[in-house]
Design a protein around this motif. Structure first.
Motif, PDB file in Angstrom:
ATOM      1  N   TYR B 202       1.262  -1.438   0.355  1.00 41.09           N
ATOM      2  CA  TYR B 202      -0.493  -0.401  -0.467  1.00 41.09           C
ATOM      3  C   TYR B 202       0.836   1.318  -0.224  1.00 41.09           C
ATOM      4  N   SER B 206       0.819   3.366  -3.001  1.00 42.20           N
ATOM      5  CA  SER B 206       0.032   4.858  -2.671  1.00 42.20           C
ATOM      6  C   SER B 206       1.166   6.316  -3.004  1.00 42.20           C
ATOM      7  N   PHE B 213      -6.889   3.867  -1.927  1.00 42.07           N
ATOM      8  CA  PHE B 213      -6.854   3.103  -1.478  1.00 42.07           C
ATOM      9  C   PHE B 213      -7.814   1.704  -1.099  1.00 42.07           C
ATOM     10  N   TRP B 214      -8.969   1.661  -2.691  1.00 45.39           N
ATOM     11  CA  TRP B 214     -10.176   1.140  -2.235  1.00 45.39           C
ATOM     12  C   TRP B 214      -9.245  -0.330  -3.301  1.00 45.39           C
ATOM     13  N   PRO B 277      -7.464   6.823   4.097  1.00 48.67           N
ATOM     14  CA  PRO B 277      -8.695   6.167   2.548  1.00 48.67           C
ATOM     15  C   PRO B 277      -9.287   8.211   2.763  1.00 48.67           C
ATOM     16  N   ALA B 380      -2.228   2.731   5.938  1.00 40.72           N
ATOM     17  CA  ALA B 380      -3.319   3.900   5.389  1.00 40.72           C
ATOM     18  C   ALA B 380      -3.300   4.894   6.788  1.00 40.72           C
TER      19      ALA B 380
END
Lengths: 276, 472
Positions: B202, B206, B213-214, B277, B380
């Motif tokens: 992640y 990111s 996030f999803w 998120p 996150a």
């Protein structure tokens, strides 16, 4: 049962020149025999004769040093070339163990359902489709439960279906292990001393169960047994091992009279009987 | 109690004497460092006397309870606990605790045989069985309802919510590991490695690629599952202790790679300013970056830092519940039953034509997947990760949650998480006695419930359904 079976029936399993060495120890030495479908073939012999080793080779727990093991059902399977679980999955050989090996924390019913694993895996799309609870999987599971119920009925354990298998009395555990092996829908069933530790009544029930497996389910049985009452009563064919070698083979009555067999079981008296 | 009383008194007296002999130098004297004048000492004989008296009464109470004299033992326990917890001023806080806990211990010991008997009769009656099953079912729903309502409770301040998010993360990890350890019976001591893989997946995707996030959440799960398969292939032929050692090693390898692959992971410095998120594109911050909207703007609410926390709380709640639902379903499918069969007897499985390697691999991969998803949530939430978050003790805590909860029990994992993660936080007031209390709780659980808090196993299917309103 002692009348000679028609010789034109092809053997279910053909064991040729089976040899198993562990380092310097020769546990099984050049053993060949055959077992026919719809027959009970007993392998007998004194302790340490190599009976269980033969079983372990047939069911893929050992890889034979030398020899060929051919199983003929819908097609020919060369068992010595298959992986342990493939023998159960594809060649349809099932077995039980000398010391009962159930899944003790799971219930009696679950034990029988686990035995139908491969069939249910296909029905549930390797469990992926089954996650969504589709009907075809639920039907397959219901059918599996019905098969399990039939077997529970035959071994007299319907009332105990939801108890953990480990809580059953010893004799019931032995019967359950046979039922579990039968739930894999085998062509050849290998039983390693199924009557060990049973009382005479249970032993009699076991005989009936094994005969019904031969008659009703049409499965060939391979049987290791010490209990001569079982062997003589129900087996069609007897193979006698001693020190890893085959010393006799034939119908139960003829094997019983065989001097080599008597020697192996009773011992020789200063070599006198060796000349008899 | 007539004839036994003198010998009990003698025993209690002897115990008190030993305590006094041991305590006289440890408790009876206390040295002070008087500035400029060196050491001096003071007497604390009152403390000692109270402690010895407590031990005398305590021993007597335990002996009475052991003899089955419930009422005298209860009275002694109540007196002791009452003095300890009551308003009476004792020379030190420790003595308060000592007497209160001592009183509790005697009461517990006196009630134990009675409670055990009640429990076993309840378990064996048909009504008790039904009640227990209904209770377990409703208990789960009540817990879920409570969890959903929690952010609106009056006591839900920032500290409580933070702790709840932490506990839920461990519940999810516990449920994930429960598949591997509880169901499939594979002892995995390096579970945190998959958590790390998810977190770094992640963080990197990111910050470097700007993915949301999803989108990353399932990718992180898949990434961790692939690592699970990668590790699983060579090592799953090992059993028991050997497997445990190899997985332990794998966990360390991942951590060392994270520390040393500086180009990718920034090494021990970790990765910072990881985006949090979003909810339908809305961010949880006071001001939104260009092209985005804040949650408070979208909803027309005043901004509050709590909104972010509550949002995170609901994300992890949903993720954890999804893990649970998935596991419950799998347990009733062939693969789930094969896992349990594998745990019970691998040899028998092989004889039944079940492929042990692929069955173990699925357990390993699915367990790893949930750890990866939890890890990406963790990244996150924290917005900063470094290899220090993924040390062995984390694996040990997650394993302790599974074992303490009762291997394979889903509710047990919840209880154990609350106990293991929650208690040390709530006990912060105890100061340095915190870990002592924690250790004591662990020992007590292992003594009284050696198979975990919940050792009951519900069959995956039944031939005879237990019907309410039957002959019971």
């Amino acid at each position: 049962m002692s009348d000679a079976p028609p010789p034109n029936v092809p053997p279910l399993i053909q064991v040729e020149h089976l040899t198993m060495r562990f380092g310097g120890l020769v546990a099984v030495d050049d053993v060949s025999f055959t077992a026919r479908p719809r027959e009970i073939t007993a392998i007998i012999g004194p302790n340490g004769a190599g009976k269980t080793t033969v079983f372990n080779c047939i069911t893929g727990f050992y890889k034979p040093t030398v020899g060929r093991l051919t199983l003929r059902t819908d097609r020919e399977y060369l068992l010595e070339r298959m992986l342990g679980h493939e023998i159960g999955q594809q060649a349809k050989v099932a077995r039980t163990f000398q010391n009962v090996r159930l899944f003790p924390a799971m219930t009696v019913l679950e034990n029988l359902i686990v035995a139908q694993h491969n069939k249910l895996m296909r029905a549930s799309g390797m469990s992926v489709v089954g996650l969504f609870g589709i009907k075809s999987y639920r039907d397959a599971e219901a059918a599996a439960v019905e098969i399990a119920r039939d077997w529970l009925d035959r071994i007299g354990l319907v009332a105990d279906a939801d108890r953990p298998a480990g809580q059953l009395p010893y004799g019931a555990q032995r019967r359950l292990e046979i039922a579990r092996a039968m739930c894999t829908d085998p062509r050849l069933l290998c039983l390693d001393e199924p009557a060990a530790g049973l009382n005479p009544r249970e032993s009699g029930e076991l005989n009936n169960l094994l005969v019904s497996i031969r008659e009703r389910d049409g499965v060939g049985l391979l049987l290791i047994e010490h209990d001569m009452s079982v062997v003589m009563k129900i087996s069609d064919h007897v193979v006698v091992l001693d020190y890893g070698r085959k010393i006799a083979e034939g119908a139960p009555a003829s094997v019983q009279r065989d001097p080599a067999v008597i020697r192996a079981y009773l011992g020789t008296d200063d070599g006198e009987e060796a000349h008899a | 109690m007539g004839p036994r009383l003198p010998s009990m008194l003698k025993d209690a007296g002897l115990t008190a004497f030993v305590a006094a002999a041991l305590g006289i130098f440890i408790v009876g004297f206390r040295t002070y460092d008087v500035s400029g004048k060196g050491l001096t000492f003071d007497y604390q004989f009152t403390d000692l006397a109270i402690a010895v008296a407590t031990i005398f009464v305590g021993r007597l109470g335990l002996l009475l309870a052991a003899e089955g004299l419930r009422w005298p033992a209860l009275v002694l326990g109540a007196v002791l606990g009452g003095i300890g917890a009551g308003p009476l001023a004792l020379p030190s806080d420790f003595l308060h605790w000592f007497m209160a806990l001592g009183g509790l211990l005697i009461i517990g010991r006196a009630l134990w045989p009675w409670a055990r008997q009640r429990m076993s009769t309840a378990q064996h009656s048909r009504r008790g069985l039904l009640l227990g099953r209904a209770g377990a079912k409703w208990f789960g729903w009540i817990l879920i309802a409570g969890a959903v309502a929690l952010p609106f409770a009056p006591f839900a301040d920032q500290k409580t919510m933070d702790l709840s998010v932490l506990i839920l993360t461990y519940i999810m990890l516990g449920w994930g590991l429960n598949i591997v350890v509880g169901l499939a019976g594979l002892l995995d001591l390096g579970y945190v490695a998959f958590y790390a893989v998810g977190a770094y997946t992640y963080a990197l995707l990111s910050t470097e690629l700007g993915l949301g996030f999803w989108i990353i959440l399932p990718l992180a799960g898949m990434m961790a599952a692939s690592f699970g398969i990668l590790l699983g292939f060579p090592v799953l032929r090992l059993r028991g202790d050997y497997l445990a050692i190899v997985t332990l090693g794998f966990g360390e390898i991942i951590r060392l790679v994270l520390i040393n692959w500086v180009d990718l992971t920034h090494g021990p410095d970790g990765i910072r300013s990881i985006p949090g998120p979003t909810l339908f594109g809305a961010v949880f911050a006071e001001t939104a970056p260009a092209g985005h909207q804040t949650f408070s703007e979208m909803m027309g609410l005043p901004f509050s830092a709590n909104q972010r926390l509550i949002f995170l709380y609901y994300i992890i709640l949903v993720l954890a519940l999804a893990t649970n639902l998935f596991t419950q379903r799998l347990r009733r499918l062939p693969v789930g039953r094969a896992w349990e069969a594998l745990r019970e007897d691998e040899t028998a499985c092989r004889a039944l034509g079940i492929n042990p390697t692929s069955t173990k691999l699925t357990a390993f991969a699915i367990g790893a997947m949930f750890a990866g998803i939890a890890g990406s949530f963790f990244a996150a939430k924290q917005r900063f990760i470094s290899p220090e978050s993924f040390v062995f003790i984390e694996s040990a805590i997650i394993l302790a949650i599974v074992v303490l909860g009762g291997m394979g029990s889903q509710i047990g994992v919840v209880l154990a998480s609350v106990l293991l993660i929650g208690l040390p936080e709530w006990f912060r007031e105890l100061g340095s006695y915190r870990m002592l209390a924690f250790g004591l709780a662990m020992v007590l659980i292992m003594v009284f419930r050696p198979r975990g808090l919940i050792s009951h196993r519900e069959p995956s299917l039944r031939l005879h359904p237990v019907r309410p309103g039957g002959d019971g």
